[in-house]
Each structure stands twice: as C-alpha cells, then as structure tokens.
Write a protein that holds these residues in place. Structure first.
Motif, PDB file in Angstrom:
ATOM      1  N   SER A  54      95.361  64.779  65.660  1.00 57.29           N
ATOM      2  CA  SER A  54      94.308  65.417  64.862  1.00 57.29           C
ATOM      3  C   SER A  54      94.679  65.444  63.385  1.00 57.29           C
ATOM      4  O   SER A  54      93.805  65.349  62.520  1.00 57.29           O
TER       5      SER A  54
ATOM      6  N   ASP B 272      87.824  62.431  67.736  1.00 51.88           N
ATOM      7  CA  ASP B 272      89.018  63.187  68.105  1.00 51.88           C
ATOM      8  C   ASP B 272      88.781  63.989  69.380  1.00 51.88           C
ATOM      9  O   ASP B 272      88.107  65.016  69.362  1.00 51.88           O
ATOM     10  N   GLU B 273      89.310  63.506  70.468  1.00 54.56           N
ATOM     11  CA  GLU B 273      89.199  64.168  71.774  1.00 54.56           C
ATOM     12  C   GLU B 273      87.762  64.576  72.102  1.00 54.56           C
ATOM     13  O   GLU B 273      87.509  65.689  72.542  1.00 54.56           O
TER      14      GLU B 273
ATOM     15  N   GLN C 161      87.550  67.535  67.015  1.00 57.46           N
ATOM     16  CA  GLN C 161      88.048  68.043  68.292  1.00 57.46           C
ATOM     17  C   GLN C 161      87.449  69.433  68.547  1.00 57.46           C
ATOM     18  O   GLN C 161      87.061  69.752  69.658  1.00 57.46           O
TER      19      GLN C 161
HETATM   20 MG   LIG Z   1      94.275  67.252  68.480  1.00 57.29          MG
END
Ligand SMILES: [Mg+2]
Ligand SMILES: Nc1ncnc2c1ncn2[C@@H]1O[C@H](COP(=O)(O)OP(=O)(O)O)[C@@H](O)[C@H]1O
Lengths: 251, 452
Positions: free
Chosen positions: A41, A170-171, A85
C-alpha cells in the motif's frame, strides 16, 4: 509507461520501501503480491502522490515525465487511478457531485468543455451498469454507510468513470464474497483496453483467476524478492508466504 | 471596562426612566410581569463569564456601550420595512417584517391566514386575544436564571404573535424578517409568542438582518408552545454585520407526542449567542436541535442548548457544526437533563468544528445530568482540521486541493443544512454557504449595508 527505479521511501524516518525497481509497459497487467506489512500500500500511495511517505532515493518515470514532481491531482488527470484498500467515507459530499467534479476536472485538463447535465447522467448510468452497482448508492454521500463490498465496487465504478491509463488496484478483492469478486473482476476486464495498464495488488491468488497477470512480483519487507510469470501466483498459493520468507532469510 | 453593577445600572436606569412609555404600548397582563422581572434582573445582572452557561462569551463590549432609546417605529422605518425584499426569491411564504423589534404598521397589525391562523403584533394580540395571552405568556421562561431573559420581560413591548389553531396545517411556511435599522446605535428587545395547538403542523422561518452599519444589540425572547401531537419547525437564519450583537433565547415547550425541530444557521454576525431550550413536557415527545455557524475575522458565535427530558419515552437529538476562520471564536454548550422518572429516554448530541487557522478557537462542552436508569445517551465533540485522508481521496480523483477543501467544508456544513425542510430555503442556504466558504460573500446578497 511506468518505470520505477531503486525507489526508497520512509514513513516517520522508518524505511518502508527499500530499493524497488520495476517497469510496466503499455497494455500489461502486473500483480504485486506479498504478506501484510510488506509495503504494497505504501508503494501504491507513493505512486498516487500521497505525501505521508517520503521518497528518500530513486526515480519514477510515467509517460516520460518525472512522476514524483507532480501533485496528486495532476497524476490523476494524467491517467493514474488508485483503487483504495480502504476507501474513505465523506459525509455530506454526494457521489453525483463528487464524480461530476472529478470528470469535469479531467476534461478541463484536456481542454474540453464540462459535460452537460444530461450527458453526465447518461455516463453515470452506463458505468453503473458496467460494475453492477446499485443505483441508490450513487445518490448517497461518498462511501457513507456502504458495506465493504459496496465500497470496493464503488472504486471500480469511479475507475470506469475516469477511464485511467494506469490503474493501481490495492487489495480490491479483500473482503469480497465470490459474487462480488466476479463483478469487480469483470468490471476491470471490461475496462481493459489494449494500451492501458493495470497493477493489481493482492494478498491472494483467487483474483488472478479472473484478472490474468502478465507479470507477478512478490514484495517482501520493502523489496521485490521475486518476479516471474503468472505461474508464480500459483506457486505462492501452494507453498504460502513462509516459503518466501525462508528463501529470503536464507540468502 | 465598566463594572458589573455599572453595566446593569444603565439598564435599571433605563427601566426607571421609561417604564411608563413602555407600558403604554402594552397590555396590563404583559405589564404585570415587568416589576418582578426587573427585580430578578437586578439580582442576576448581565451574565459574566463566571456564569456557567456564558463561560466562553464576553458580553462587555456590547452591553457596556451607551445606546439610544427606541420606543416606536417612525414613518421612515415603515418605508424601510415596506421596501425590504427577501433574497430567497423562490420562497413562497406568508411573511411579516419586524423593524427594531416592532411591528411596523399602524393598521392591520394582526392578520388572519388560511385555516384561522393569526399572525401579527404581540402588543395588539395582547388586547384582542387576551385569554390566549394569559394562558401562555411568560409561562415557558419560568425559572430561568438568565438575567437577560428577565431584562427582556421587563422591557420588551412588541414582537410577533402567532397562533395556529388545533388541527391546522399550513402548506407554506411563515417567515418573520427581523430588520435592524437606525442612524444611531440602538439596543432592541423584542418578544415573540407562538402557540401551535394540538395536531397542528407549521414551519416558521426567522431571518435576522441589519440594514445600517451602526452598533446594535438585540436581546430577543421567543416562547413557543407545541401542543399534543403537533409538528413544529423553526429555522433561524442569522446574517448581521460585524458590529451587531444578537442574543436570542428560544423556549420550546412540547406536549406529548409532539415533534419540534429547531435549526440555527449563523452566516454572519459580530457576536451571536443563541440559547435554545427544549422542554419535553409529555410522553413520546421528540425534539431536534440543529445549528451551523460559519465565522471569520473577530466574530464570536455561542450556542447554548438545554434539553429537558421531563417525561418518559422522549427523544432528543442535537447536531451543531461550524467552520471558523481567521481569529473567530465559538462556543457550544449542550445540556441534557433527564428527570428521575423519564425512563426510556433517548438523547443524542454531537458538535463538530473545523478550525481553518491556528488562531481560531472553539470551546465545546457537553453537560449531562441523568437521573433515570433506562436512558440511551450519546455525545461527542470534535474540533480539528479537515480530514487529510478525505482530502487525498478527492485529489486522487483529479480534484485540485482548493476545490477538494471546499467540497469537504461544504459537505461538512451540508449535514446540518439538509435538515431544512423548505426546499427553496435549503437550496438558497446551500448556495450562500458555498459562496461564504469560497470567500466570495462576506454578507448576504440582499444586504444594503456595504460594510467591511
Ligand atoms: Mg495494504
Ligand atoms: N501511516 C503510516 N504511519 C506509519 N507507518 C505506516 C503507515 N502506513 C503503513 N505503515 C507501515 O509501513 C509498513 C508497510 O505497510 P503497508 O504499505 O500498508 O503494507 P501492505 O500494504 O503490504 O500490507 C508497515 O510496517 C506499516 O506498519
């Protein structure tokens, strides 16, 4: 499109990214995997222009320009999109107003007139369908009271609205059930154009069944410790992150 | 600065010298309160910062100033009131205008609206509707320990009377415009009485404007009776200049199953102090108390809210938000008092402020006194800067920093504005607040005063 070279970054004096180099060419899909806390991240945030991490060394070139000199909003207008995220809730700011402002800022940057109200609403409608987002969500405040899955879908919806050249997700898969995961992945695939690039940050292999990467990197303790084709994701899935940990610690 | 006694003395002298003139314009019933009230004022004085509910507000500069006397509007004032046009052009409302606290007409001081609603001058109503006045006047301020409320009872001779009979609901809102205009510095007191009977439904908008740049001090009391199962909405929009002080005391007394909502929008003013008292006086009553303050330069805005849960199963909700710029200061003090047998109470309170500079300052203080056991209560206060995460989120979508800050501030303020139930007014407020936050508007567009 994107060339990262020996990137070092720290947060509050603590070194987090320790010499990352990678190149993403137009049209490629890269996956970045790695255990929690490895710096995925942070890397995404540095690319998007978040100022909490200080770059101490290295360069990032995007479309031939020094990315690190550009403010976050210009990076977005130049086509970089970060799917967060943890998307942020913004009470009192409606999704409609948020997206209208963002789309028109992008247009202004390109020297285009703002969209008319009806064209804008049509665009919203089309993109909502694409990511199968509930119409009602668009009338609410940004992410406020959205479920985890709705927040992630909303990221993909915004991506659809802004049509980035380089998307960093991100995720986006974490916290999604299998149906939501498929919708999100389909959305990403539908938005894929031949010369657009995507960086998919993920913890698990399962998203990569839907979004097939050209290259897989493993990030561990702020370093890219392994880079290979999509088979690396399967190997990681089978052997777990402990395998990487051991390999790295042994060498 | 003069001493406490000297400052009170000015107003005591004023009472002694003018009580006959003030009484002439009023009914015997209203006059019967004056003597007692001035004695209470003499005891309590003008609140100082030693007074718990005025801890953060200094009244000295405004109360220590010599003001001219003003007893009755004159011909030019009538014209001024006549000329005033509300800036909210789409607002379809039944309107009345008060100038310096008086009803500025000689004839037609009381008007009948659809449904048998009466609106007009309090002093006129005290003669025509004496039964109604005797039943309600002075009842809802009882036991108040604020010297300024007593000062108002002693000195006020006019204001608005509004009576909504049982079961009547009016499709349109009612608008009261308070104008302050004089070529001299003046102190004005007015008194409103509103009676919303059982099962009625009404929205009242009160707008405060100053039309000339002199130094003004207004001390206004509004008593409101909300009958059983009635719905009552009051929205106050304050837009006065930096040299004006506005002190309002609003007492909302609710009967069982009624719902009352108050919304204080302070766009501008030198010193503003609003105290809003909600008395939940019957089972199942519900009240909302909202407020928004936007201040800059040396402005000071103080909101005091007192919610009194006197009966079981009542619900209250307070939400006050503000943005403070430059050297502006503000205070919020929200009191929730739950009586021992007020079981099943729900009471919520929230106060959030954004400080745009290091010099702006906000004091916030909840005051909870809960004597029942079955109570759901929450309170929270935040004072801080704009949310950095939210700012980055907007920027990451291509919105520049300045615009992103504006959007966040506006969104923050809109949480209060969205509770305005009159669409034309809500849109106008959204608009004014946006302009205000952009720094394009230091005063209301309708204002005739070009002051700095
Ligand atoms: Mg992360
Ligand atoms: N805002 C922050 N302040 C301080 N440390 C942080 C912050 N964000 C992340 N870190 C630290 O940086 C490291 C990498 O975190 P992160 O980039 O979130 O990893 P990942 O996304 O791979 O799980 C962790 O040790 C984390 O504790």
């Amino acid at each position: 499109m994107l060339i990262i070279s020996n990137l070092n970054a720290s947060i509050d004096g603590k070194s987090i990214l320790k010499g990352i180099s990678l190149e993403v060419k137009a049209g490629e899909v890269h996956a970045i995997m790695g255990p929690n806390g490895s710096g995925k991240s942070t890397l995404a945030a540095v690319l998007a222009g978040r100022e909490f991490a200080q770059v101490t060394e290295g360069t990032v070139t995007y479309m031939g320009r020094n990315l690190l000199e550009m403010p976050a909003e210009d990076r977005a207008r130049e086509g970089i999109f970060l799917g967060f995220q943890y998307p942020i809730e913004i009470p009192g700011v409606s999704m409609v107003n948020f997206m209208k402002t963002a789309v028109n800022e992008h247009r202004k940057y390109k020297g285009l007139e703002p969209l008319s109200a009806s064209d804008f609403l049509k665009l919203m409608r089309d993109k909502k369908e694409l990511v199968e987002i509930d119409s009602k969500l668009a009338n609410r405040s940004v992410n406020e009271g959205f479920s985890g899955g709705e927040k992630k879908k909303n990221e993909i919806f915004q991506m659809a609205m802004l049509e980035p050249r380089l998307a960093i997700l991100d995720e986006t898969d974490s916290g999604l059930d299998i149906d939501a995961l498929r919708i999100v992945a389909n959305g990403v695939n539908k938005l894929k154009k031949p010369d657009n690039s995507t960086i998919v940050i993920t913890h698990y292999q399962r998203l990569l069944d839907y979004i097939v990467p050209d290259v897989v990197h493993v990030l561990y303790d702020g370093r890219i410790v392994r880079t290979a084709g999509k088979e690396l994701a399967l190997e990681l899935e089978a052997k777990g992150y402990d395998w990487i940990r051991k390999e790295v610690n042994n060498s | 600065m003069s001493t406490q006694e000297e400052r009170s003395g000015r107003y005591l002298d004023f009472y002694r010298d003018n009580i006959e003139r003030i009484s002439e314009n009023s009914s015997p019933y209203i006059n019967s309160f004056r003597q007692n009230a001035i004695e209470e004022f003499k005891k309590l004085g003008i609140p100082t910062r030693k007074n718990e509910s005025y801890r953060y507000t200094n009244l000295d500069t405004f109360f220590g100033h010599p003001y001219s006397s003003y007893f009755m509007p004159s011909e030019p004032d009538f014209v001024k009131a006549e000329e005033f046009r509300c800036d909210v052009t789409d607002l379809d409302a039944h309107g009345v205008v008060l100038i310096n606290g008086f009803y500025p007409t000689i004839t037609g001081k009381l008007r009948e609206l659809p449904g048998g609603i009466w609106i007009g001058s309090l002093s006129e109503a005290s003669r025509k509707f004496s039964g109604m006045i005797e039943q309600h006047y002075g009842r809802y301020v009882n036991g108040n320990s604020d010297g300024l409320v007593h000062l108002n009872t002693a000195l006020a001779s006019d204001g608005v009377f509004l009576w909504i009979p049982e079961g009547v609901s009016l499709g349109k809102p009612i608008q009261i415009v308070n104008l302050v205009n004089s070529d001299q510095d003046i102190f004005n007191q007015h008194r409103n009485l509103i009676i919303a009977e059982k099962n009625s439904d009404i929205t009242l908008i009160i707008c405060d404007h100053t039309l000339s740049p002199q130094k003004f001090l207004t001390n206004a009391v509004t008593e409101i009776h909300v009958g059983e199962n009635a719905h009552f909405n009051i929205i106050r929009v304050q837009n006065e200049h930096n040299n004006a002080a506005k002190i309002t005391h609003t007492f909302i007394h609710q009967e069982r199953n009624s719902v009352a909502t108050s919304n204080n929008i302070t766009l501008h003013g030198g010193l503003v102090r609003n105290s809003t008292h909600h008395y939940l006086g019957g089972v199942g009553a519900e009240c909302n108390s909202f407020g928004l303050y936007l201040s800059d330069k040396f402005q000071h805005v103080d909101n005091y809210v007192n919610v009194d849960h006197a009966f079981p199963s009542c619900k209250s909700n307070q939400l006050f938000k503000g943005v403070l710029d430059d050297m502006a200061t503000g205070a919020f003090n929200g009191r929730i008092y739950v009586h021992p047998d007020a079981q099943g109470t729900m009471a919520y309170q929230k106060n959030s402020s954004i400080l745009l500079t290091d010099d702006a300052k906000m004091d916030t203080k909840p005051q909870l006194e809960i004597y029942a056991d079955d109570v759901k209560c929450s309170h929270g206060a935040t004072v801080g800067q704009l949310d950095e995460n939210a700012l980055f989120y907007l920027r990451s979508r291509g919105i520049d920093k300045r615009q992103a800050r504006l959007m966040l501030m506006f969104g923050f303020a809109h949480e209060v504005l969205q509770n305005i139930n009159v669409e034309a007014l809500r849109e106008r407020m959204d608009n004014l607040v946006m302009q205000r936050l952009k720094g394009e508007l230091s005063r209301c567009a309708s204002c005739m005063v070009k002051c700095v």
